[in-house]
Design a protein around this motif. Structure first.
Motif, PDB file in Angstrom:
ATOM      1  N   ARG A  90       8.701   7.228   0.728  1.00 62.75           N
ATOM      2  CA  ARG A  90       7.297   7.581   0.515  1.00 62.75           C
ATOM      3  C   ARG A  90       7.097   9.064   0.173  1.00 62.75           C
ATOM      4  N   ASP A  91       7.970   9.951   0.660  1.00 62.32           N
ATOM      5  CA  ASP A  91       7.832  11.366   0.340  1.00 62.32           C
ATOM      6  C   ASP A  91       8.047  11.602  -1.150  1.00 62.32           C
ATOM      7  N   GLY A 186       8.265   9.051  -3.696  1.00 66.75           N
ATOM      8  CA  GLY A 186       6.814   8.908  -3.844  1.00 66.75           C
ATOM      9  C   GLY A 186       6.329   7.482  -3.839  1.00 66.75           C
ATOM     10  N   LYS A 187       7.041   6.605  -3.119  1.00 68.16           N
ATOM     11  CA  LYS A 187       6.681   5.193  -3.084  1.00 68.16           C
ATOM     12  C   LYS A 187       6.195   4.804  -1.681  1.00 68.16           C
ATOM     13  N   ASP A 202       0.741   2.903  -5.529  1.00 69.38           N
ATOM     14  CA  ASP A 202       0.451   3.327  -6.899  1.00 69.38           C
ATOM     15  C   ASP A 202       0.297   2.148  -7.860  1.00 69.38           C
ATOM     16  N   GLY A 203       0.332   0.930  -7.297  1.00 72.72           N
ATOM     17  CA  GLY A 203       0.155  -0.263  -8.113  1.00 72.72           C
ATOM     18  C   GLY A 203       1.439  -0.875  -8.626  1.00 72.72           C
ATOM     19  N   SER A 204       2.551  -0.201  -8.462  1.00 71.93           N
ATOM     20  CA  SER A 204       3.829  -0.728  -8.952  1.00 71.93           C
ATOM     21  C   SER A 204       4.361  -1.819  -8.034  1.00 71.93           C
TER      22      SER A 204
END
Length: 483
Positions: A90-91, A186-187, A202-204
């Protein structure tokens, strides 16, 4: 007054020697880890239909250990047969990772075993701090019940070497070994689907995968697909801070805390200090209180450290002055509540999903085993994947076996952690805590204080008396010193 103080000091010295023998054993067991010598399977490559795809959610010590060990032990396999492993973190990047200030003591059969299996032990040794093994257990008056110096206090059959390393340094070693480019940064995971797909903020959407591994911590999103049991508040919350350059700016505090850890317990509160590799000191102020207490205090202080310091002084009002001085010289205050999962918590095995680390067995930090258990999970889960690839077994069968073994091993660790938490925050701590440790010591030696001949020997009563004398003498000594 001076004569009385000297007499009390003499009594304290004589009795303290007796209790230190008990305390040293307790201190070792306080930090040691249950022995587990599971080895990785022998290599051999039976035919496979296709290599498995594995998604690891969480790029902490558990997930990175898993990826690294798979890399090392499958590097000779045909690339077309190698499992496709991806870590989602997530970072935003390795430099934005939060909550990295802290130190870990790696244990022989868990953290250190994982580093060796990952072929990173030599790199670890470059940063390991063996002087960080020093441990003091005291009360609010600074009366020491245990002072275990680095490299001392070994007992046959009990682990005694637990070198320290900064958490950030350990992460750097693991990240460098797998390569940051192999992590999708960033997930932020929002949900996991029944058909093994990962849905992000993020929609992915990624997947489907043959195996999704939840290593995403306390409030992870993989766990809910396996069980409805969620972490619960442990009853403990508090604050953390940092003392910068103590050897130069605050030498008295630096001398008191030494090179390792200093734990003081009294009145349902704790002040716990850890020396970092930089020489700075990380402090934790833990309090037995309601779940929102820490956040309420932070809101009231509104970012003003002086207001927060006043609150901490009120909480620790009758503690030793030098311990209270730590509040005044600290900076970078944070707050947090501690959560835990029930002892013995398990989930029904489900094809294509599993958990590791805090996602699987969240505990409070009061036995120093959380990161070690997580890294051991990485080692054992890697062994399960390798076994499926090298011994003609189904991946699901091997994952199920990994879970069953983890459940058995971790329950003992959870029980010890719970006992430590309850003992440290008893009204009569640290006396009650040290007495409780007698049962742990006896168990390590294969004895039961409540059965046979030992049941007739008042070992725990004698330990309580000795501890009470030491603590009481320390309190009177402080009183006369002040007078």
């Amino acid at each position: 007054m001076r004569g009385k103080s000297q007499s009390l000091a003499c009594v304290q010295k004589q009795v303290k020697y007796m209790f230190l023998q008990i305390g040293s054993l307790a201190a070792i067991l306080f930090c040691c880890t249950r022995k587990s010598r599971a080895s990785l399977p022998v290599m051999g490559f039976p035919p496979l239909s296709s290599p498995p795809s594995i998604a690891i959610v969480g790029g902490g010590p558990a997930g990175l250990t898993l990826m690294r060990i798979l890399d090392v032990h499958l590097r000779d396999i045909d690339p077309l047969r190698n499992p496709k492993v991806t870590i989602f973190e997530r970072d935003a990047n390795q430099h934005s990772q939060t909550d990295q200030i802290g130190t870990l003591d790696l244990h022989t059969y868990t953290g250190l075993a994982a580093m060796k299996a990952a072929e990173l032990f030599e790199e670890f040794q470059k940063h390991a701090r063996y002087d960080g093994e020093e441990l003091v257990i005291a009360d609010k008056n600074g009366t020491e019940l245990v002072h275990m110096h680095a490299g001392k206090g070994t007992t046959p059959g009990v682990e005694a070497t637990r070198p320290e390393i900064d958490r950030a340094t350990l992460m750097d070693i693991l990240l460098a070994s797998v390569g940051t480019h192999r992590i999708i940064w960033g997930k932020k995971l929002t949900s996991v689907t029944e058909d093994k797909k990962l849905c992000f903020a993020d929609g992915s959407i990624f997947g489907p995968y043959d195996l999704i591994v939840g290593a995403d911590g306390t409030w992870g999103k993989v766990r809910p697909i396996l069980t409805s049991v969620r972490p619960r508040y442990s009853g403990i919350c508090g604050f953390e801070s940092l003392i910068v350059d103590p050897d130069i700016k605050h030498p008295a505090i630096a001398k008191l805390f030494g090179r390792g850890a200093y734990f003081a317990f009294s009145d349902g509160k704790a002040m716990m200090a850890h020396r970092l590799g930089s020489g700075n000191i990380k402090l934790n102020y833990w309090i037995k209180s309601n779940e929102s207490f820490h956040s309420d205090v932070m809101k009231q202080s509104d970012g003003q450290d002086d207001v927060l310091r006043d609150t901490l002084h009120d909480l620790y009002t009758d503690w030793l002055p030098i311990l209270r001085k730590c509040i005044d010289v600290s900076q970078r205050f944070k707050s947090r509540a501690l959560y835990e999962l029930p002892i013995g918590d398990r989930w029904d095995h489900r094809l294509g999903f599993t958990l590791m680390g805090d996602s699987a067995h969240l505990m409070t930090p009061f036995s120093g085993k959380g990161a070690n258990a997580a890294m051991r999970d990485g080692l054992d889960l890697a062994g399960a994947v390798i076994e499926s690839l090298t011994q003609d077994k189904s991946l699901d069968e091997c994952i199920k076996s990994y879970e069953e073994q983890m459940f058995m091993k971790i329950e003992e660790v959870q029980s010890l952690t719970m006992m430590n938490k309850q003992g440290m925050f008893r009204d009569d701590a640290p006396v009650g805590f040290m007495v409780d440790m007698m049962d742990v010591i006896a168990k390590a030696k294969g004895k039961d204080l409540n059965k046979g001949v030992l049941a007739w020997i008042p070992v725990k009563k004698m330990a309580r008396l000795v501890a009470w004398v030491i603590v009481t003498a320390g309190a009177w000594k402080r009183r006369f010193t002040v007078l």
